[in-house]
Design a protein around this motif. Structure first.
Motif: not given
Length: 211
Positions: A39-40, A92-94, A98-99, A125-127
């Protein structure tokens, strides 16, 4: 009149596109690290509107407000463009909503993003990685505060330039993995939408983690 407007819009977009070759940096680590990243997150853009001196009746607060607003507009624009091409990437793109929500919860906004390392932001951000960007433009763009400033004080000139730098950093150690840099030229009425449309072609072609 309508036909002239359409033609002008096409001309402006063409000018954004025809502006030379981009500079791209890519670390060799990308060749083997893609499978580890899932995830990015895309951070709000840093935007700088440059003036040698402020036009009459325009305040530095108006310019600052314009830069702040454009930071989120560009963030949303590039996120939407990546979503349109999602099938081309193995990551995946966050969601940017949410960001931004998670940034606000940690009292982080556009003004103090630079006080945090990229790995700190990735953990918050948990990415696995973060995309950041800086746009330096010579004129306001036609959105919100910029539109009001441009119309009321007639400070849009015949040309507009924007230097765009998009960077991808590791969430493990803040290592710079990939960077895209290019200077675009446009005309009256240039907007974040037009600039993002022009830049996303080469950005998506050069962006790593193709599926």
């Amino acid at each position: 009149m309508k036909r002239k407007t359409i033609l002008l819009g096409l001309f402006v977009l063409a000018v954004w596109v025809i502006s030379g070759c981009a500079t791209v940096y890519k670390t060799s680590e990308l060749e083997t690290s893609g499978e580890n990243y899932k995830t990015i997150a895309i951070l709000p853009f840093e935007v700088t509107v440059q003036y040698n001196r402020l036009p009459k009746n325009v305040t530095s607060e108006q310019i600052r407000e314009n830069e702040y607003e454009l930071g989120f507009v560009f963030q949303n624009q590039i996120y939407n463009r990546f979503l349109q091409k999602k099938h081309k990437f193995a990551v995946n793109f966050q969601d940017v909503d949410k960001t931004n929500m998670m940034l606000r919860r940690n009292q982080i906004d556009i003004y103090n993003l630079g006080e945090f390392s990229k790995d700190e932001l990735a953990r918050l951000l948990e990415v696995d990685e973060v995309i950041s960007a800086h746009v330096i433009t010579s004129k306001p763009m036609s959105t919100g505060a910029a539109l009001a400033v441009g119309i009321l004080f007639d400070i849009w000139g015949p040309t507009n330039t924007a230097e765009v730098t998009v960077s991808l950093h590791s969430g493990k150690n803040s290592e710079l993995l990939w960077r895209f840099n290019h200077v675009y030229s446009g005309g009256v009425g240039s907007s974040p939408e037009q600039l993002t449309h022009a830049m996303m072609g080469p950005v998506s072609r050069k962006f790593p983690y193709k599926s």
